[in-house]
Design a protein around this motif. Structure first.
Motif, PDB file in Angstrom:
ATOM      1  N   ILE A  53       0.874  -1.168   0.000  1.00 10.22           N
ATOM      2  CA  ILE A  53       0.000   0.000   0.000  1.00 10.22           C
ATOM      3  C   ILE A  53       0.912   1.220   0.000  1.00 10.22           C
ATOM      4  O   ILE A  53       1.585   1.492   1.002  1.00 10.22           O
ATOM      5  CB  ILE A  53      -0.940   0.026   1.223  1.00 10.22           C
ATOM      6  N   PRO A  54       0.986   1.942  -1.122  1.00  7.32           N
ATOM      7  CA  PRO A  54       1.918   3.079  -1.228  1.00  7.32           C
ATOM      8  C   PRO A  54       1.776   4.069  -0.062  1.00  7.32           C
ATOM      9  O   PRO A  54       0.670   4.430   0.324  1.00  7.32           O
ATOM     10  CB  PRO A  54       1.520   3.736  -2.557  1.00  7.32           C
ATOM     11  N   GLY A  55       2.919   4.429   0.493  1.00  9.59           N
ATOM     12  CA  GLY A  55       2.952   5.393   1.581  1.00  9.59           C
ATOM     13  C   GLY A  55       2.542   4.856   2.932  1.00  9.59           C
ATOM     14  O   GLY A  55       2.432   5.615   3.896  1.00  9.59           O
ATOM     15  N   PHE A  56       2.291   3.514   3.030  1.00 15.60           N
ATOM     16  CA  PHE A  56       1.821   2.985   4.306  1.00 15.60           C
ATOM     17  C   PHE A  56       2.355   1.601   4.665  1.00 15.60           C
ATOM     18  O   PHE A  56       2.725   1.356   5.813  1.00 15.60           O
ATOM     19  CB  PHE A  56       0.287   2.943   4.315  1.00 15.60           C
ATOM     20  N   PHE A  57       2.404   0.667   3.703  1.00 18.01           N
ATOM     21  CA  PHE A  57       2.659  -0.733   4.045  1.00 18.01           C
ATOM     22  C   PHE A  57       3.542  -1.387   2.993  1.00 18.01           C
ATOM     23  O   PHE A  57       3.235  -1.338   1.803  1.00 18.01           O
ATOM     24  CB  PHE A  57       1.315  -1.455   4.148  1.00 18.01           C
ATOM     25  N   ASN A  58       4.641  -1.991   3.454  1.00 13.90           N
ATOM     26  CA  ASN A  58       5.566  -2.732   2.595  1.00 13.90           C
ATOM     27  C   ASN A  58       5.777  -4.125   3.156  1.00 13.90           C
ATOM     28  O   ASN A  58       5.639  -4.357   4.360  1.00 13.90           O
ATOM     29  CB  ASN A  58       6.959  -2.078   2.560  1.00 13.90           C
ATOM     30  N   PHE A  59       6.188  -5.032   2.278  1.00 12.40           N
ATOM     31  CA  PHE A  59       6.815  -6.270   2.699  1.00 12.40           C
ATOM     32  C   PHE A  59       8.311  -6.074   2.499  1.00 12.40           C
ATOM     33  O   PHE A  59       8.751  -5.505   1.497  1.00 12.40           O
ATOM     34  CB  PHE A  59       6.344  -7.467   1.881  1.00 12.40           C
ATOM     35  N   THR A  60       9.090  -6.534   3.448  1.00 12.58           N
ATOM     36  CA  THR A  60      10.541  -6.446   3.355  1.00 12.58           C
ATOM     37  C   THR A  60      11.131  -7.619   4.117  1.00 12.58           C
ATOM     38  O   THR A  60      10.457  -8.216   4.956  1.00 12.58           O
ATOM     39  CB  THR A  60      11.061  -5.106   3.914  1.00 12.58           C
ATOM     40  N   LEU A 137       5.390  -1.032   8.362  1.00 10.14           N
ATOM     41  CA  LEU A 137       4.432   0.062   8.285  1.00 10.14           C
ATOM     42  C   LEU A 137       5.200   1.368   8.279  1.00 10.14           C
ATOM     43  O   LEU A 137       6.213   1.509   8.976  1.00 10.14           O
ATOM     44  CB  LEU A 137       3.470   0.015   9.471  1.00 10.14           C
ATOM     45  N   HIS A 138       4.705   2.330   7.514  1.00  9.55           N
ATOM     46  CA  HIS A 138       5.407   3.615   7.433  1.00  9.55           C
ATOM     47  C   HIS A 138       4.459   4.698   6.963  1.00  9.55           C
ATOM     48  O   HIS A 138       3.351   4.426   6.497  1.00  9.55           O
ATOM     49  CB  HIS A 138       6.605   3.509   6.478  1.00  9.55           C
ATOM     50  N   TYR A 139       4.904   5.927   7.120  1.00  6.24           N
ATOM     51  CA  TYR A 139       4.179   7.072   6.590  1.00  6.24           C
ATOM     52  C   TYR A 139       5.057   7.712   5.538  1.00  6.24           C
ATOM     53  O   TYR A 139       6.013   8.409   5.865  1.00  6.24           O
ATOM     54  CB  TYR A 139       3.823   8.065   7.694  1.00  6.24           C
ATOM     55  N   TYR A 140       4.750   7.398   4.294  1.00 10.24           N
ATOM     56  CA  TYR A 140       5.565   7.811   3.149  1.00 10.24           C
ATOM     57  C   TYR A 140       7.038   7.590   3.467  1.00 10.24           C
ATOM     58  O   TYR A 140       7.400   6.530   3.941  1.00 10.24           O
ATOM     59  CB  TYR A 140       5.211   9.227   2.720  1.00 10.24           C
ATOM     60  N   GLN A 141       7.891   8.528   3.258  1.00  6.04           N
ATOM     61  CA  GLN A 141       9.313   8.329   3.519  1.00  6.04           C
ATOM     62  C   GLN A 141       9.760   8.996   4.827  1.00  6.04           C
ATOM     63  O   GLN A 141      10.936   9.002   5.143  1.00  6.04           O
ATOM     64  CB  GLN A 141      10.144   8.878   2.355  1.00  6.04           C
TER      65      GLN A 141
END
Length: 173
Positions: A53-60, A137-141
């Protein structure tokens, strides 16, 4: 349900749920956790990020030699044994209380979540020397929450359920 003296302070503790249900749930959590970690560890390169989900959720794919949020990650190796012993100690205590029917159904659920998550992370520590994390989880960069895994999620949800249960069943009542 009243106790022997006629008091109604006895609640749902020790209700019809058998102990095996809670241990089976903990085992299912361990299996699900290990399957997801194995998949990410084989399908991703270390440090690889795939946006969900761009700006919010990645798999890494990241490795954590410490505890939550990489606490004690650079401690020299002793922390692996400390957190393993802690996980077995807490899981043993929770399991014993499930067997002795000292917990409510909600607390049994919390205990199963915590035991499953703790053992899932112990398996990583023993096999790999670190815990495999893959949820980010993140908020954009501008802000990133430390990467975590399903075991961590179950531990956190279990802890929240314990707090909720403590309000429903205060100590000594």
């Amino acid at each position: 349900m009243p106790d022997v003296a006629g008091n109604s302070a006895v609640t749902e503790r020790g209700t019809g749920q058998g102990s095996l249900v809670w241990f089976a749930l903990a085992v299912a959590i361990v299996v699900l956790d290990q399957l997801t970690k194995t998949w990410f560890n084989t399908e991703f390169r270390f440090g690889e990020v795939r946006e969900v989900i761009p700006g919010f959720f990645n798999f890494t794919l990241l490795y954590n030699p410490g505890a939550a949020f990489s606490f004690l990650a650079d401690a020299g190796g002793w922390q692996k044994y400390f957190f393993t012993a802690l996980a077995f100690g807490v899981s043993g205590w929770l399991g014993w209380n499930i067997i002795k029917k000292r917990f409510s159904a909600l607390m049994n659920l919390a205990a199963a979540f915590i035991m499953g998550g703790a053992i899932g992370n112990v398996i990583d520590r023993m096999i790999h020397g670190h815990v495999i994390d893959f949820i980010q989880l993140h908020y954009y960069q501008s802000w990133y929450y430390p990467a975590f895994n399903l075991a961590d999620s179950f531990i956190c949800v279990g802890a929240v359920l314990m707090v909720i249960d403590s309000f429903r069943h205060p100590a000594g009542q």
